[in-house]
Design a protein around this motif. Structure first.
Motif, PDB file in Angstrom:
ATOM      1  N   ILE A  40       0.863  -1.177   0.000  1.00  0.00           N
ATOM      2  CA  ILE A  40       0.000   0.000   0.000  1.00  0.00           C
ATOM      3  C   ILE A  40       0.898   1.225   0.000  1.00  0.00           C
ATOM      4  N   ILE A  41       0.712   2.074  -0.989  1.00  0.00           N
ATOM      5  CA  ILE A  41       1.414   3.352  -1.064  1.00  0.00           C
ATOM      6  C   ILE A  41       0.362   4.430  -0.870  1.00  0.00           C
ATOM      7  N   GLN A  42       0.548   5.254   0.141  1.00  0.00           N
ATOM      8  CA  GLN A  42      -0.395   6.330   0.410  1.00  0.00           C
ATOM      9  C   GLN A  42       0.148   7.641  -0.134  1.00  0.00           C
ATOM     10  N   PHE A  43      -0.637   8.263  -0.998  1.00  0.00           N
ATOM     11  CA  PHE A  43      -0.332   9.580  -1.525  1.00  0.00           C
ATOM     12  C   PHE A  43      -1.073  10.597  -0.662  1.00  0.00           C
ATOM     13  N   MET A  44      -0.421  11.700  -0.334  1.00  0.00           N
ATOM     14  CA  MET A  44      -1.053  12.815   0.380  1.00  0.00           C
ATOM     15  C   MET A  44      -1.508  12.442   1.792  1.00  0.00           C
ATOM     16  N   LYS A  45      -0.938  11.410   2.386  1.00  0.00           N
ATOM     17  CA  LYS A  45      -1.250  11.027   3.763  1.00  0.00           C
ATOM     18  C   LYS A  45       0.058  10.847   4.523  1.00  0.00           C
ATOM     19  N   THR A  46       0.038  11.220   5.788  1.00  0.00           N
ATOM     20  CA  THR A  46       1.246  11.127   6.603  1.00  0.00           C
ATOM     21  C   THR A  46       1.483   9.736   7.164  1.00  0.00           C
ATOM     22  N   GLY A  69       3.181  12.088   2.457  1.00  0.00           N
ATOM     23  CA  GLY A  69       2.330  13.264   2.566  1.00  0.00           C
ATOM     24  C   GLY A  69       2.790  14.118   3.727  1.00  0.00           C
ATOM     25  N   ARG A  70       2.294  15.321   3.781  1.00  0.00           N
ATOM     26  CA  ARG A  70       2.610  16.219   4.887  1.00  0.00           C
ATOM     27  C   ARG A  70       1.331  16.471   5.665  1.00  0.00           C
ATOM     28  N   PRO A  71       1.454  16.875   6.922  1.00  0.00           N
ATOM     29  CA  PRO A  71       0.244  17.185   7.698  1.00  0.00           C
ATOM     30  C   PRO A  71      -0.558  18.301   7.040  1.00  0.00           C
ATOM     31  N   GLY A  72      -1.860  18.262   7.214  1.00  0.00           N
ATOM     32  CA  GLY A  72      -2.721  19.317   6.693  1.00  0.00           C
ATOM     33  C   GLY A  72      -3.318  18.962   5.348  1.00  0.00           C
ATOM     34  N   PHE A  73      -4.089  19.889   4.838  1.00  0.00           N
ATOM     35  CA  PHE A  73      -4.779  19.713   3.572  1.00  0.00           C
ATOM     36  C   PHE A  73      -4.220  20.677   2.538  1.00  0.00           C
ATOM     37  N   SER A  75      -5.239  22.754  -1.254  1.00  0.00           N
ATOM     38  CA  SER A  75      -6.295  23.126  -2.184  1.00  0.00           C
ATOM     39  C   SER A  75      -5.741  22.968  -3.588  1.00  0.00           C
ATOM     40  N   ARG A  76      -6.619  22.962  -4.543  1.00  0.00           N
ATOM     41  CA  ARG A  76      -6.169  22.755  -5.925  1.00  0.00           C
ATOM     42  C   ARG A  76      -5.181  23.838  -6.347  1.00  0.00           C
ATOM     43  N   THR A  77      -5.348  25.049  -5.823  1.00  0.00           N
ATOM     44  CA  THR A  77      -4.425  26.129  -6.181  1.00  0.00           C
ATOM     45  C   THR A  77      -3.320  26.300  -5.156  1.00  0.00           C
ATOM     46  N   GLY A  78      -3.360  25.504  -4.074  1.00  0.00           N
ATOM     47  CA  GLY A  78      -2.400  25.693  -3.009  1.00  0.00           C
ATOM     48  C   GLY A  78      -1.379  24.587  -2.840  1.00  0.00           C
ATOM     49  N   ALA A  79      -1.205  23.758  -3.846  1.00  0.00           N
ATOM     50  CA  ALA A  79      -0.204  22.698  -3.755  1.00  0.00           C
ATOM     51  C   ALA A  79       1.183  23.313  -3.690  1.00  0.00           C
ATOM     52  N   THR A  80       1.990  22.800  -2.787  1.00  0.00           N
ATOM     53  CA  THR A  80       3.346  23.316  -2.629  1.00  0.00           C
ATOM     54  C   THR A  80       4.342  22.432  -3.381  1.00  0.00           C
ATOM     55  N   GLU A  81       5.548  22.916  -3.498  1.00  0.00           N
ATOM     56  CA  GLU A  81       6.620  22.109  -4.090  1.00  0.00           C
ATOM     57  C   GLU A  81       6.828  20.832  -3.278  1.00  0.00           C
ATOM     58  N   GLN A  82       6.667  20.940  -1.957  1.00  0.00           N
ATOM     59  CA  GLN A  82       6.808  19.761  -1.100  1.00  0.00           C
ATOM     60  C   GLN A  82       5.738  18.722  -1.434  1.00  0.00           C
ATOM     61  N   ASP A  83       4.500  19.165  -1.673  1.00  0.00           N
ATOM     62  CA  ASP A  83       3.428  18.237  -2.046  1.00  0.00           C
ATOM     63  C   ASP A  83       3.772  17.502  -3.335  1.00  0.00           C
ATOM     64  N   ILE A  84       4.253  18.249  -4.307  1.00  0.00           N
ATOM     65  CA  ILE A  84       4.621  17.664  -5.606  1.00  0.00           C
ATOM     66  C   ILE A  84       5.770  16.681  -5.427  1.00  0.00           C
ATOM     67  N   GLU A  85       6.778  17.072  -4.662  1.00  0.00           N
ATOM     68  CA  GLU A  85       7.942  16.221  -4.434  1.00  0.00           C
ATOM     69  C   GLU A  85       7.540  14.924  -3.719  1.00  0.00           C
ATOM     70  N   LEU A  86       6.693  15.013  -2.705  1.00  0.00           N
ATOM     71  CA  LEU A  86       6.258  13.818  -1.985  1.00  0.00           C
ATOM     72  C   LEU A  86       5.465  12.872  -2.889  1.00  0.00           C
ATOM     73  N   ALA A  87       4.596  13.417  -3.725  1.00  0.00           N
ATOM     74  CA  ALA A  87       3.825  12.583  -4.659  1.00  0.00           C
ATOM     75  C   ALA A  87       4.753  11.906  -5.669  1.00  0.00           C
ATOM     76  N   GLN A  88       5.736  12.639  -6.151  1.00  0.00           N
ATOM     77  CA  GLN A  88       6.681  12.050  -7.100  1.00  0.00           C
ATOM     78  C   GLN A  88       7.543  10.987  -6.435  1.00  0.00           C
ATOM     79  N   GLN A  89       7.924  11.215  -5.172  1.00  0.00           N
ATOM     80  CA  GLN A  89       8.668  10.194  -4.427  1.00  0.00           C
ATOM     81  C   GLN A  89       7.822   8.930  -4.266  1.00  0.00           C
ATOM     82  N   ALA A  90       6.539   9.115  -3.985  1.00  0.00           N
ATOM     83  CA  ALA A  90       5.638   7.970  -3.843  1.00  0.00           C
ATOM     84  C   ALA A  90       5.560   7.185  -5.148  1.00  0.00           C
TER      85      ALA A  90
END
Length: 178
Positions: A40-46, A69-73, A75-90
């Motif tokens: 199981i690989i979880q995207f966007m979950k800590t 994933g990182r803590p918190g939620f 938004s579609r316009t509020g994705a950070t570089e960290q969010d993108i990096e974590l998803a790509q790592q996953a």
């Protein structure tokens, strides 16, 4: 020794209703009970403080569960570089696992949301699905499954919210919603 799958399919659990990840985790439990190897690989979950994570811990090493994933939620316009990096790592970890060891059931939890928030490109996930081993079952969960993913899948289940306690002001409850 378990009987392995002759043919793995692609499943999608999507929609605005509750229960997509829960259904996937239930399938993981069924597969583990039959001796299958599950990842199981979880995207966007800590991976922190979710009841299902704690419960499934007892199935190691037949079960591998990794959270990106990182803590918190977001938004579609509020994705950070960290969010993108974590998803790509996953996604990289997912590809590495599937190329280097046999996996009977692979659950990509919340990957549809990662696609919706543009943390990953749909064409790359479709390419990954094209390369899946013949005997590996893959489940993609999360709201907003792209039409291309739905078309590619063998089974699609849409969870439809009809009524939800959040609308009455009832907050998420430990052991029930997480």
């Amino acid at each position: 020794m378990s009987e392995k799958l002759e043919k793995g399919l692609i499943q999608v659990y999507t929609g605005n209703g509750k229960g997509k990840s829960t259904a996937a985790f239930g399938l993981a439990l069924r597969a583990l009970g039959c001796g299958l190897d599950v990842v199981i690989i979880q995207f966007m979950k800590t991976g922190i403080d979710y009841g299902e994570i704690k419960a499934l811990d007892i199935f190691k090493p037949k079960l591998t569960l990794l959270s990106f994933g990182r803590p918190g939620f977001i938004s579609r316009t509020g994705a950070t570089e960290q969010d993108i990096e974590l998803a790509q790592q996953a996604m990289e970890k997912t590809t590495n696992i599937i190329q280097n060891r046999p996996v009977d059931l692979l659950i990509l939890d919340e990957i549809n949301n990662a696609l919706y928030y543009q943390l990953l490109e749909t064409k790359n996930v479709l390419n990954f699905l094209e390369q899946k081993p013949e005997r590996t079952e893959i489940v993609l969960t999360g709201r907003h499954a792209p039409e291309e993913i739905i078309v590619k899948a063998d089974l699609v289940t849409e969870m439809l919210e009809i009524k939800h306690p959040y609308k009455k002001g009832i907050r998420a409850r430990k052991g029930i919603e997480y």
